[in-house]
Write an enzyme that holds these catalytic residues in place. Structure first.
Site, PDB file in Angstrom:
ATOM      1  N   ASP A  37     -22.529  34.770 -19.844  1.00  0.00           N
ATOM      2  CA  ASP A  37     -23.052  36.045 -19.352  1.00  0.00           C
ATOM      3  C   ASP A  37     -23.123  37.084 -20.459  1.00  0.00           C
ATOM      4  O   ASP A  37     -24.055  37.890 -20.522  1.00  0.00           O
ATOM      5  CB  ASP A  37     -22.163  36.577 -18.214  1.00  0.00           C
ATOM      6  CG  ASP A  37     -22.291  35.736 -16.951  1.00  0.00           C
ATOM      7  OD1 ASP A  37     -23.173  34.856 -16.924  1.00  0.00           O
ATOM      8  OD2 ASP A  37     -21.511  35.967 -16.010  1.00  0.00           O
ATOM      9  N   ILE A  87     -46.327  30.277  12.709  1.00  0.00           N
ATOM     10  CA  ILE A  87     -46.471  28.949  13.299  1.00  0.00           C
ATOM     11  C   ILE A  87     -45.806  28.939  14.667  1.00  0.00           C
ATOM     12  O   ILE A  87     -44.934  29.746  14.968  1.00  0.00           O
ATOM     13  CB  ILE A  87     -45.873  27.856  12.392  1.00  0.00           C
ATOM     14  CG1 ILE A  87     -44.384  28.107  12.138  1.00  0.00           C
ATOM     15  CG2 ILE A  87     -46.628  27.767  11.078  1.00  0.00           C
ATOM     16  CD1 ILE A  87     -43.728  27.018  11.305  1.00  0.00           C
ATOM     17  N   LYS A 125     -35.965  26.227   8.432  1.00  0.00           N
ATOM     18  CA  LYS A 125     -36.570  27.496   8.878  1.00  0.00           C
ATOM     19  C   LYS A 125     -35.586  28.612   8.536  1.00  0.00           C
ATOM     20  O   LYS A 125     -34.606  28.836   9.235  1.00  0.00           O
ATOM     21  CB  LYS A 125     -36.850  27.484  10.375  1.00  0.00           C
ATOM     22  CG  LYS A 125     -37.586  28.740  10.852  1.00  0.00           C
ATOM     23  CD  LYS A 125     -37.910  28.673  12.335  1.00  0.00           C
ATOM     24  CE  LYS A 125     -38.699  29.900  12.759  1.00  0.00           C
ATOM     25  NZ  LYS A 125     -37.977  31.150  12.553  1.00  0.00           N
ATOM     26  N   LYS A 303     -44.270  19.914   9.171  1.00  0.00           N
ATOM     27  CA  LYS A 303     -45.655  20.097   8.762  1.00  0.00           C
ATOM     28  C   LYS A 303     -46.268  18.737   8.456  1.00  0.00           C
ATOM     29  O   LYS A 303     -45.626  17.903   7.792  1.00  0.00           O
ATOM     30  CB  LYS A 303     -45.741  20.979   7.509  1.00  0.00           C
ATOM     31  CG  LYS A 303     -45.216  22.388   7.689  1.00  0.00           C
ATOM     32  CD  LYS A 303     -45.189  23.149   6.374  1.00  0.00           C
ATOM     33  CE  LYS A 303     -44.597  24.544   6.553  1.00  0.00           C
ATOM     34  NZ  LYS A 303     -44.458  25.263   5.257  1.00  0.00           N
ATOM     35  N   LYS A 327     -36.408  25.018  16.883  1.00  0.00           N
ATOM     36  CA  LYS A 327     -35.270  25.942  16.823  1.00  0.00           C
ATOM     37  C   LYS A 327     -33.935  25.245  17.095  1.00  0.00           C
ATOM     38  O   LYS A 327     -33.864  24.124  17.594  1.00  0.00           O
ATOM     39  CB  LYS A 327     -35.471  27.068  17.855  1.00  0.00           C
ATOM     40  CG  LYS A 327     -36.724  27.891  17.635  1.00  0.00           C
ATOM     41  CD  LYS A 327     -36.511  29.002  16.641  1.00  0.00           C
ATOM     42  CE  LYS A 327     -35.878  30.197  17.302  1.00  0.00           C
ATOM     43  NZ  LYS A 327     -35.796  31.364  16.421  1.00  0.00           N
ATOM     44  N   CYS A 427       6.827  41.845  11.557  1.00  0.00           N
ATOM     45  CA  CYS A 427       8.170  42.077  11.006  1.00  0.00           C
ATOM     46  C   CYS A 427       8.752  43.444  11.364  1.00  0.00           C
ATOM     47  O   CYS A 427       9.911  43.720  11.058  1.00  0.00           O
ATOM     48  CB  CYS A 427       8.144  41.921   9.489  1.00  0.00           C
ATOM     49  SG  CYS A 427       7.270  43.244   8.613  1.00  0.00           S
ATOM     50  N   CYS A 442       0.769  46.453   6.435  1.00  0.00           N
ATOM     51  CA  CYS A 442       2.200  46.329   6.650  1.00  0.00           C
ATOM     52  C   CYS A 442       2.905  46.592   5.328  1.00  0.00           C
ATOM     53  O   CYS A 442       2.513  46.065   4.293  1.00  0.00           O
ATOM     54  CB  CYS A 442       2.528  44.924   7.158  1.00  0.00           C
ATOM     55  SG  CYS A 442       4.272  44.484   7.028  1.00  0.00           S
TER      56      CYS A 442
END
Length: 687
Positions: A37, A87, A125, A303, A327, A427, A442
């Site tokens: 990085d 669709i 999807k 498709k 779905k 506690c 706590c």
């Protein structure tokens, strides 16, 4: 400026852009970083500086545009040359949904029972926002939302901030290329973003899809750049025709693989399926792995693979006959909230949890859901007896999203607002909340059984008392088997008890016993840090010891005395006082002392010469004999300060093998660079 310099700088800009495009693709699309990085950041900053110096060289494909541009007053309207049609959705979530689609396709193609199976492409999807990316001569020039399918909104500035989307394509792509796909937000990115919102007391997002859509439609691209968006490609819009030099695909699958070769992210789950049985198998397979995916899906898409057959099948009412979305069950459901409990986490955080009338959501039955914190609960205005919307997606903890508004007025009888307990339900320690924080905690620390594993691991880490070999799995075994109930129990462990644990050989058990014995000889700053007092890190522990000298003095110090310590403010002083005001924390300290844990009184760095007093050093790379912690201890004992970054105020950089960008920065600034021998020589006081 000399002409040679001008050409050299301009050429450098092109080289930098090319490198950064390649590195970004490796990192964000292939998940195979080519450089660290720090190297990417260094090149990015160099390009930014050159573009600032020569604005006329700014280009629409520059990686620097990913950080956002000027805010817009309104989004411009874009007309899609090729409409972005939706669709058909098959709401039958069973296998019969796939069978029905295959039967319709075969009927339209006039296939008989003996005809071969139709070949399909099966895709996920995605639950995101449809997007069209327009490239001209390989450069991204426009990004537009679906809108009504014919007209969308120009969101180019915001889409440029998505690092997975290439700004420039390789040589050989069509002169005009519109790539269709989905902008989405990963679940882990969504949760991290919401957690930040909660910490700031700001509104959280309902789900990843809403968060992604909101980011895309930000008028200020600088805000969009801060939202962690991703992209998957799955289709094409307008493309240069094949007879004019454009691509000539035979299948949808070949088109997806070509998009992938051009640098676009394509979901790895795309597959070929032949006939209804393989469509059903894909639907079931993706449904079973749905919770393990790093992003939300609400179904799969089928498709017809052959583009010639797609053309033959055509459209009906603006929907393609050759595709369907199959779905899955919804990931949000409505149920009644029966009560609110409080859970204590491993760091002491108290979380209100809704007890629910069990509801099937996201593939499982949910009876509990998080409410995050008191302020989030109040913002959502949920109370016991309300009908609430519950969401569960993947491995994310189920959460109450909101109440169903019209049910709030039907509460019978009236239910008061929920309040956080004053004492820990585990506690009994005092519950505290700092003014700047949203979360209640706590204060039991070492004493609280809910925090026990984390407290032991913190105490035993190498920067605290250091018990070598005492890792996560062993601590988990010891606590779960009730062998350790409090921190002092560590020092009561015997060889027999350890050897009786699963997969614990006698030699390993002896090593732990020896490590525990060795850890009894420590320093006061390490011991104090190991107690796990909130906000008391290594540096603060050292400052406390320098100021007070003994643990008893620290434990007895009132808040105003603590405020006299360097770098200790009101929040830290209150946290220290709250910790030691708990009688059981005093008891833990005394028991540890009774077990033989000892340290020299006073500041261990206060005696002896200080050859590095007032000087700042930076460590980078691997030293031959000194570990980083040992080197840091030596420097601090000599009065020096160890910093994590190189600046003009740095006196020395100590570099070992595989030194990175810090070494380059030191050379750039003219900072003196030492090896380990040089450091050791520096530590010797002058005679």
């Amino acid at each position: 400026m000399a002409t040679g310099d001008f050409i050299s700088d301009q050429a450098r800009v092109e080289v930098l852009r090319s490198q950064l495009h390649r590195y970004a693709h490796q990192y964000y699309v292939l998940d195979a970083p080519e450089v660290p990085d720090a190297v990417y950041d260094q090149l990015f900053q160099e390009l930014q500086a050159l573009e600032a110096q020569y604005p006329e060289w700014q280009s629409p494909d520059s990686p620097t545009l990913r950080v956002g541009g000027k805010p817009l007053d309104v989004f411009a309207t874009v007309r899609h040359v090729v409409p972005m049609l939706s669709i058909r959705t098959e709401t039958d979530t069973e296998s019969t949904g796939a069978e029905a689609f295959d039967a319709r396709v075969r009927k339209e193609l006039e296939l008989t029972e003996t005809s071969p199976a139709v070949e399909y492409v099966a895709e996920l999807k995605f639950d995101g926002l449809a997007m069209s990316l327009r490239y001209e001569h390989g450069v991204l020039v426009q990004a537009a939302t679906r809108g009504d399918g014919e007209y969308g909104e120009d969101v180019t500035q915001n889409i440029r901030t998505i690092k997975q989307i290439p700004l420039r394509l390789p040589e050989g792509v069509p002169a005009v290329l519109e790539v269709r796909g989905e902008v989405y937000m990963r679940r882990d990115a969504f949760e991290a973003m919401n957690e930040k919102q909660r910490e700031k007391g700001e509104k959280t997002f309902v789900n990843p899809r809403n968060a992604a859509a909101g980011a895309v439609r930000q008028l200020d691209p600088g805000i969009a750049a801060q939202r962690p968006l991703s992209f998957f490609a799955y289709g094409l819009g307008e493309v240069t025709p094949a007879d004019q030099g454009g691509p000539a695909f035979a299948t949808h699958y070949a088109m997806l693989q070509t998009l992938k070769s051009w640098g676009f992210p394509v979901a790895a789950q795309v597959d070929i399926a032949r006939g209804a049985p393989e469509l059903i198998a894909y639907h079931q397979r993706m449904g079973a792995s749905r919770d393990q995916l790093p992003f939300d899906i609400d179904g799969v898409v089928y498709k017809v693979n052959s583009l010639a057959l797609q053309q033959r099948l055509g459209f009906v009412t603006r929907e393609p006959r050759w595709a369907v979305a199959h779905k899955y069950p919804a990931q949000e459901q409505v149920t009644q909230m029966l009560g609110i409990d409080v859970q204590v986490g491993r760091t002491g955080k108290l979380t209100p949890v809704a007890r629910l009338n069990p509801v099937f959501v996201g593939g499982t039955t949910v009876s509990n859901a998080t409410l995050h914190n008191l302020f989030e609960l109040r913002r959502k205005q949920v109370r016991v007896c309300d009908q609430v919307i519950v969401r569960r997606a993947g491995d994310v903890i189920p959460e109450v999203v909101s109440r169903v508004a019209e049910t709030a007025v039907t509460r019978e009888p009236y239910v008061p607002n929920f309040r956080m307990p004053r004492n820990c339900p585990i506690c009994g320690s005092a519950v505290v909340r700092e003014k700047s924080e949203m979360n209640h905690r706590c204060s039991g620390g070492l004493f609280c059984s809910a925090q026990r594993k984390q407290a032991i691991l913190h105490f035993a880490q190498r920067r605290a008392v250091e018990v070598e070999g005492l890792g996560d799995k062993l601590v988990e075994q010891l606590v779960d088997a009730n062998v350790i109930r409090t921190l002092p129990d560590l020092y009561k462990l015997g060889l027999t008890a350890l050897a009786a644990l699963d997969r614990m050989a006698e030699k390993s058990a002896q090593n732990i016993v020896d490590a525990l014995e060795k850890s009894k000889q420590t320093t006061l700053p390490r011991f104090l840090f190991g107690l796990g007092i909130r906000h008391v890190g290594e540096a603060t522990a050292k400052e406390l010891v320098r100021h007070f000298g003994t643990l008893d003095a620290i434990m007895d110090a009132p808040e105003d005395a603590l405020l006299g310590v360097n770098d200790v403010g009101p929040i830290v002083a209150k946290s220290i006082r709250t910790f030691f005001d708990q009688p059981h924390n005093h008891e833990v300290v005394e028991q540890l002392r009774a077990c033989g844990v000892t340290w020299p009184e006073g500041d261990p760095s206060s005696s002896g010469p200080k050859p590095l007093a007032g000087q700042t050093l930076v460590l980078t790379g691997t030293l031959p004999t000194l570990g980083r912690d040992a080197a840091k201890d030596l420097i601090e004992a000599a009065g020096g300060k160890v910093s994590g970054s190189v600046s003009k105020k740095t006196h020395y950089v100590v570099a070992g093998t595989e030194a990175g960008s810090k070494l380059d920065k030191a050379r750039e600034l003219g900072v003196t660079v030492l090896d380990e021998a040089g450091l050791l020589a520096l530590l010797k006081p002058e005679i």
